[in-house]
Design a protein around this motif. Structure first.
Motif, PDB file in Angstrom:
ATOM      1  N   LEU A  97       0.822  -1.210   0.000  1.00 19.61           N
ATOM      2  CA  LEU A  97       0.000   0.000   0.000  1.00 19.61           C
ATOM      3  C   LEU A  97       0.856   1.260   0.000  1.00 19.61           C
ATOM      4  N   THR A 100       1.808   1.831  -3.491  1.00 13.46           N
ATOM      5  CA  THR A 100       0.630   2.343  -4.201  1.00 13.46           C
ATOM      6  C   THR A 100       0.410   3.812  -3.896  1.00 13.46           C
ATOM      7  N   TRP A 101       0.564   4.136  -2.640  1.00  9.24           N
ATOM      8  CA  TRP A 101       0.358   5.521  -2.216  1.00  9.24           C
ATOM      9  C   TRP A 101       1.341   6.456  -2.902  1.00  9.24           C
ATOM     10  N   LEU A 104       0.390   6.834  -6.546  1.00 10.49           N
ATOM     11  CA  LEU A 104      -0.826   7.629  -6.682  1.00 10.49           C
ATOM     12  C   LEU A 104      -0.511   9.112  -6.507  1.00 10.49           C
ATOM     13  N   ASN A 105       0.346   9.356  -5.556  1.00  7.64           N
ATOM     14  CA  ASN A 105       0.793  10.713  -5.282  1.00  7.64           C
ATOM     15  C   ASN A 105       1.426  11.374  -6.483  1.00  7.64           C
ATOM     16  N   SER A 107       1.078  10.456  -9.597  1.00  5.51           N
ATOM     17  CA  SER A 107       0.076  10.604 -10.655  1.00  5.51           C
ATOM     18  C   SER A 107      -0.739  11.865 -10.461  1.00  5.51           C
ATOM     19  N   ILE A 108      -1.194  12.039  -9.262  1.00  4.48           N
ATOM     20  CA  ILE A 108      -2.078  13.167  -9.014  1.00  4.48           C
ATOM     21  C   ILE A 108      -1.323  14.485  -9.109  1.00  4.48           C
ATOM     22  N   ASP A 109      -0.107  14.496  -8.614  1.00  2.42           N
ATOM     23  CA  ASP A 109       0.681  15.721  -8.738  1.00  2.42           C
ATOM     24  C   ASP A 109       0.879  16.092 -10.204  1.00  2.42           C
ATOM     25  N   SER A 110       1.050  15.084 -11.031  1.00  2.00           N
ATOM     26  CA  SER A 110       1.262  15.379 -12.451  1.00  2.00           C
ATOM     27  C   SER A 110      -0.019  15.938 -13.077  1.00  2.00           C
ATOM     28  N   LEU A 111      -1.154  15.507 -12.573  1.00  2.00           N
ATOM     29  CA  LEU A 111      -2.413  16.032 -13.115  1.00  2.00           C
ATOM     30  C   LEU A 111      -2.696  17.443 -12.626  1.00  2.00           C
ATOM     31  N   VAL A 112      -2.266  17.715 -11.418  1.00  2.00           N
ATOM     32  CA  VAL A 112      -2.671  18.947 -10.760  1.00  2.00           C
ATOM     33  C   VAL A 112      -1.692  20.092 -10.981  1.00  2.00           C
ATOM     34  N   LYS A 113      -0.470  19.756 -11.212  1.00  2.00           N
ATOM     35  CA  LYS A 113       0.609  20.765 -11.224  1.00  2.00           C
ATOM     36  C   LYS A 113       0.309  21.925 -12.199  1.00  2.00           C
TER      37      LYS A 113
ATOM     38  N   ILE B   9      -5.436  -6.519  -2.815  1.00  2.00           N
ATOM     39  CA  ILE B   9      -4.606  -5.331  -2.973  1.00  2.00           C
ATOM     40  C   ILE B   9      -5.191  -4.448  -4.068  1.00  2.00           C
ATOM     41  N   ARG B  13      -6.430  -0.619  -3.701  1.00  2.00           N
ATOM     42  CA  ARG B  13      -5.959   0.441  -4.601  1.00  2.00           C
ATOM     43  C   ARG B  13      -7.127   1.221  -5.165  1.00  2.00           C
ATOM     44  N   MET B  16      -8.386   3.599  -2.691  1.00  2.00           N
ATOM     45  CA  MET B  16      -7.551   4.798  -2.592  1.00  2.00           C
ATOM     46  C   MET B  16      -7.891   5.794  -3.684  1.00  2.00           C
ATOM     47  N   CYS B  24      -9.495  14.850  -9.507  1.00  2.00           N
ATOM     48  CA  CYS B  24      -8.694  14.708 -10.722  1.00  2.00           C
ATOM     49  C   CYS B  24      -9.469  15.097 -11.961  1.00  2.00           C
ATOM     50  N   ALA B  27      -9.484  18.674 -12.167  1.00  2.00           N
ATOM     51  CA  ALA B  27      -8.132  19.141 -12.478  1.00  2.00           C
ATOM     52  C   ALA B  27      -7.816  19.033 -13.966  1.00  2.00           C
ATOM     53  N   LYS B  31      -7.490  22.375 -17.225  1.00  2.00           N
ATOM     54  CA  LYS B  31      -6.389  22.717 -18.127  1.00  2.00           C
ATOM     55  C   LYS B  31      -6.854  22.932 -19.550  1.00  2.00           C
ATOM     56  N   ALA B  46      -2.490   8.839 -16.282  1.00  2.00           N
ATOM     57  CA  ALA B  46      -1.998   9.022 -14.923  1.00  2.00           C
ATOM     58  C   ALA B  46      -2.287   7.799 -14.050  1.00  2.00           C
ATOM     59  N   TRP B 101      -6.094  18.518  -0.595  1.00  2.00           N
ATOM     60  CA  TRP B 101      -5.180  17.463  -1.041  1.00  2.00           C
ATOM     61  C   TRP B 101      -3.795  17.628  -0.405  1.00  2.00           C
TER      62      TRP B 101
END
Lengths: 113, 113
Positions: A97, A100-101, A104-105, A107-113, B9, B13, B16, B24, B27, B31, B46, B101
């Motif tokens: 996990l 996975t975390w 996921l982190n 992924s989301i940062d790349s979407l949000v940045k 698992i 996931r 999560m 997302c 987000a 863009k 992503a 977030w």
DNA sequence: ACTTACTACCTTGTTCCGCAAGGTAGTAGG
DNA sequence: CCTACTACCTTGCGGAACAAGGTAGTAAGT
């Protein structure tokens, strides 16, 4: 009808926390054996609000899946407590996990940045 | 009965990802205007697997809440498409979710570290 | 010793949401 | 004109969080 909007952000926040509870619960137990009230407190400190009615079924589920085990411990004041700890399988699961975390982190940062 | 474990698992996931979908989705739309297939693709890139049956109701809900609007755009090949974009209210909402977030991130890191 | 308060366990019913599956309709190409 | 494709959407189910309520053991005051 429009006052729902103020609640809405709260709802979204709950949704975000949702799904992370299992992960966080395993994480806090991994550091130290705990019983339900300890766990609630630990999660609350991290701003992850959970209530009894959520936690007990979760703990039962995780135990049923062989990720957690517990031992009865008598309390000096009050009824005995179930102290939970991770099984070896639970530790493996938690490690997955964590991976996975992290993913996921990113992924989301790349979407949000 | 024991083969559930490998699925487990995956289930966690999904859990999560759950709750992060709304965030997302807003987000990616923020863009660039997008229609459903674009959004699915962007989320897939992503590693956030979503399916139509999840996305359409979500878009409808967000529209109903005044966070999104859409415009019909004819396609050169195929049926017309609904191109979604954020309303001003949607942008405010997204900003709040970003703050949430970040905070959630810190909380969980402190639990997991 | 009995009542009150407290703590710790757990269950029930509701609601929300993601998902699998299935359904409609417009467009294009053979 | 009919088959394939794309894009829209709906229905039914299951899992999980939560609010509320319930049981029972311990302790403390009178």
């Amino acid at each position: 009808m429009e006052e729902k909007e103020t609640l809405n952000i709260e709802n979204s926040r709950s949704q975000m926390r949702r799904g992370l509870l299992e992960f966080c619960t395993l994480a806090v137990i991994s550091k130290e054996e705990m019983y339900a009230s300890d766990i609630l407190e630990a999660l609350k400190v991290a701003d992850l609000i959970v209530v009894e009615g959520t936690l007990y079924p979760l703990l039962s589920r995780l135990k049923g899946e062989g990720l957690l085990k517990y031992a009865w411990v008598e309390s000096s004041a009050g009824p005995p407590r179930k102290y939970y700890s991770l099984t070896p399988k639970g530790r493996e699961f938690l490690d997955k996990l964590k991976v996975t975390w992290k993913a996921l982190n990113r992924s989301i940062d790349s979407l949000v940045k």
